[in-house]
Design an enzyme around this catalytic site. Structure first.
Site, PDB file in Angstrom:
ATOM      1  N   ILE A  39      33.348  55.771  41.724  1.00  0.00           N
ATOM      2  CA  ILE A  39      34.550  55.176  41.134  1.00  0.00           C
ATOM      3  C   ILE A  39      34.437  55.316  39.614  1.00  0.00           C
ATOM      4  O   ILE A  39      33.476  54.809  39.019  1.00  0.00           O
ATOM      5  CB  ILE A  39      34.668  53.684  41.537  1.00  0.00           C
ATOM      6  N   HIS A 120      40.918  37.922  43.418  1.00  0.00           N
ATOM      7  CA  HIS A 120      41.995  37.091  42.861  1.00  0.00           C
ATOM      8  C   HIS A 120      42.429  37.640  41.517  1.00  0.00           C
ATOM      9  O   HIS A 120      41.615  38.058  40.694  1.00  0.00           O
ATOM     10  CB  HIS A 120      41.623  35.601  42.821  1.00  0.00           C
ATOM     11  N   GLU A 166      44.056  31.359  42.881  1.00  0.00           N
ATOM     12  CA  GLU A 166      42.675  31.081  43.314  1.00  0.00           C
ATOM     13  C   GLU A 166      42.112  29.927  42.511  1.00  0.00           C
ATOM     14  O   GLU A 166      41.401  29.066  43.029  1.00  0.00           O
ATOM     15  CB  GLU A 166      41.797  32.328  43.123  1.00  0.00           C
ATOM     16  N   GLU A 167      42.435  29.939  41.212  1.00  0.00           N
ATOM     17  CA  GLU A 167      41.835  28.952  40.311  1.00  0.00           C
ATOM     18  C   GLU A 167      42.332  27.524  40.582  1.00  0.00           C
ATOM     19  O   GLU A 167      41.748  26.569  40.089  1.00  0.00           O
ATOM     20  CB  GLU A 167      42.102  29.339  38.850  1.00  0.00           C
ATOM     21  N   ASP A 195      34.843  38.847  43.088  1.00  0.00           N
ATOM     22  CA  ASP A 195      35.233  37.815  42.125  1.00  0.00           C
ATOM     23  C   ASP A 195      34.125  37.706  41.090  1.00  0.00           C
ATOM     24  O   ASP A 195      33.035  37.207  41.385  1.00  0.00           O
ATOM     25  CB  ASP A 195      35.433  36.487  42.883  1.00  0.00           C
ATOM     26  N   ASP A 310      30.272  49.012  36.633  1.00  0.00           N
ATOM     27  CA  ASP A 310      30.192  50.349  37.214  1.00  0.00           C
ATOM     28  C   ASP A 310      29.481  50.313  38.568  1.00  0.00           C
ATOM     29  O   ASP A 310      29.983  50.819  39.582  1.00  0.00           O
ATOM     30  CB  ASP A 310      29.441  51.257  36.229  1.00  0.00           C
ATOM     31  N   ASP A 314      31.200  50.968  42.307  1.00  0.00           N
ATOM     32  CA  ASP A 314      30.726  51.982  43.255  1.00  0.00           C
ATOM     33  C   ASP A 314      30.310  51.346  44.583  1.00  0.00           C
ATOM     34  O   ASP A 314      30.479  51.949  45.650  1.00  0.00           O
ATOM     35  CB  ASP A 314      29.559  52.766  42.647  1.00  0.00           C
TER      36      ASP A 314
HETATM   37  N1  DPN Z   1      35.607  31.573  42.300  1.00  0.00           N
HETATM   38  C1  DPN Z   1      35.188  31.618  40.961  1.00  0.00           C
HETATM   39  C2  DPN Z   1      36.218  31.374  39.939  1.00  0.00           C
HETATM   40  O1  DPN Z   1      37.202  32.062  40.018  1.00  0.00           O
HETATM   41  O2  DPN Z   1      36.077  30.532  39.068  1.00  0.00           O
HETATM   42  C3  DPN Z   1      33.822  31.822  40.538  1.00  0.00           C
HETATM   43  C4  DPN Z   1      32.842  32.161  41.598  1.00  0.00           C
HETATM   44  C5  DPN Z   1      32.909  33.362  42.271  1.00  0.00           C
HETATM   45  C6  DPN Z   1      31.839  31.290  41.879  1.00  0.00           C
HETATM   46  C7  DPN Z   1      31.985  33.675  43.280  1.00  0.00           C
HETATM   47  C8  DPN Z   1      30.900  31.572  42.853  1.00  0.00           C
HETATM   48  C9  DPN Z   1      30.979  32.787  43.563  1.00  0.00           C
HETATM   49 ZN    ZN Z   2      37.530  31.396  37.859  1.00  0.00          ZN
END
Ligand code: DPN
Ligand code: ZN
Ligand code: CA
Length: 327
Positions: A39, A120, A166-167, A195, A310, A314
């Site tokens: 990628i 997200h 998501e937040e 994420d 990177d 990939d």
């Molecule tokens: N979900 C997260 C956020 O968007 O703040 C952070 C996160 C991702 C935490 C993956 C733990 C594991």
């Molecule tokens: Zn976050």
């Protein structure tokens, strides 16, 4: 999910049978599995530059209910539409504002065997959200575009998703999973989640789907272990050690595993601090957060470790190509 290992074991069994019964035709070779492309990191970074510009032009953020979120969605959707994806916007209401998920289907593959990959797309209000989660959004987008460029014919049907809100508590991914009729849910054989995959002081974490590291809240649905092994296989191939990380539902795979869908993914760390032992493994700064700008105003274009981004990009292609099968 049928694994490549199982396919190889099947070929070995056929070969053994051929030895026992010499009249049997030679075993067919194991089905070819197309190699994943590299990628291009420059393309992933170009998407991040676009997301930064979108934030800058829209009050500095890409948060749920803010114009920067919708502009981010429109950017990703336009790229996918131009590449031949079938895109759908799913709207929902959360905290008095309209939110959106973007779903993109790549035509073809077995409609009863879906491999989904998601990230997200929203950020918090404090900043541009480039590591959290422009990084996952951009890498998943570039993987989808690589599918379109490559002529890859996956055995499974490929679907990609960019989640809203998501937040605010995994709202978009929850709405998506809840909206699926049971028959559609069971067609999803695996979900890959990305994420925060370019943290500036990175760790190389893989969701602990089988609870082998004992840092999860128990093993995920059967099949999560194969996803974890597949991702770990990529990193061991490039000589980068990985460690398990909580499979506790703190990102958008949560609604999927609660619905019994196997899941996995990678993570380079958030507010937690890198230990001396982790510096031995991966380099970087001991006693400093993996992402000092987590949920902060400095989560901007400069808040990315290119090597981590990177490698993780990939690894997404490797996981998609391996788990979806086909040529
Ligand atoms: N979900 C997260 C956020 O968007 O703040 C952070 C996160 C991702 C935490 C993956 C733990 C594991
Ligand atoms: Zn976050
Ligand atoms: Ca594990």
């Amino acid at each position: 999910m049928k694994s490549r290992l199982l396919a190889l074991a099947g070929a070995a069994a056929l070969a053994a049978g051929a030895l026992a019964a010499p009249t049997t035709a030679a075993a067919a070779p194991a089905p070819a599995v197309a190699a994943a492309p590299d990628i291009p990191i420059a393309n992933v970074k170009a998407h991040l530059a676009q997301l930064q510009s979108i934030a800058t032009a829209n009050g500095g953020n890409r948060a749920h209910g803010q114009p920067g979120f919708r502009a981010s969605l429109d950017y990703v959707k336009a790229r996918l539409d131009a590449a031949g994806y079938q895109t759908t916007i799913q709207s929902f209401t959360a905290s008095g504002a309209t939110g959106y998920n973007l779903i993109a289907d790549w035509p073809g593959g077995d409609a009863n065997q879906v491999l989904m990959t998601g990230a997200h797309l929203d950020g918090v209000r404090a900043g541009a959200g480039i590591n959290d989660n422009g990084s996952g959004s951009a890498a998943v987008l570039e993987t989808a575009l690589a599918v379109a460029r490559s002529g890859y014919r996956p055995a499974k049907h490929l679907r990609f998703g960019w989640w809203g809100a998501e937040e605010l508590g995994l709202i978009g991914s929850n709405r998506y999973v809840a909206s699926l009729p049971a028959a559609e849910r069971t067609k999803i054989k695996g979900y890959l989640n990305y994420d925060m995959i370019g943290s500036p002081n990175p760790g190389y974490f893989v969701y602990d789907g089988d609870n082998s590291d004992g840092v999860g809240s128990g093993p995920g649905p059967a099949g999560s272990a194969e996803i974890e092994r597949t991702i770990n296989g990529y990193f061991s191939g490039i000589g980068v050690p990985t460690r398990g990380t909580d499979f506790d539902g703190r990102s958008d795979y949560g609604p999927f595993i609660r619905a019994g869908i196997p899941a996995g993914g990678t993570f380079t760390g958030a507010e937690g601090r890198k230990t001396a032992a982790q510096v031995q493994l991966w380099g970087g700064q001991s006693g400093v957060a993996f992402d000092r700008c987590y949920h902060g105003s400095c989560d901007s274009s400069s808040n990315i470790n290119d090597t981590a981004l990177d490698r993780n990009s990939d690894s997404i292609a490797h996981a998609v190509w391996t788990l979806a099968g086909g040529a």
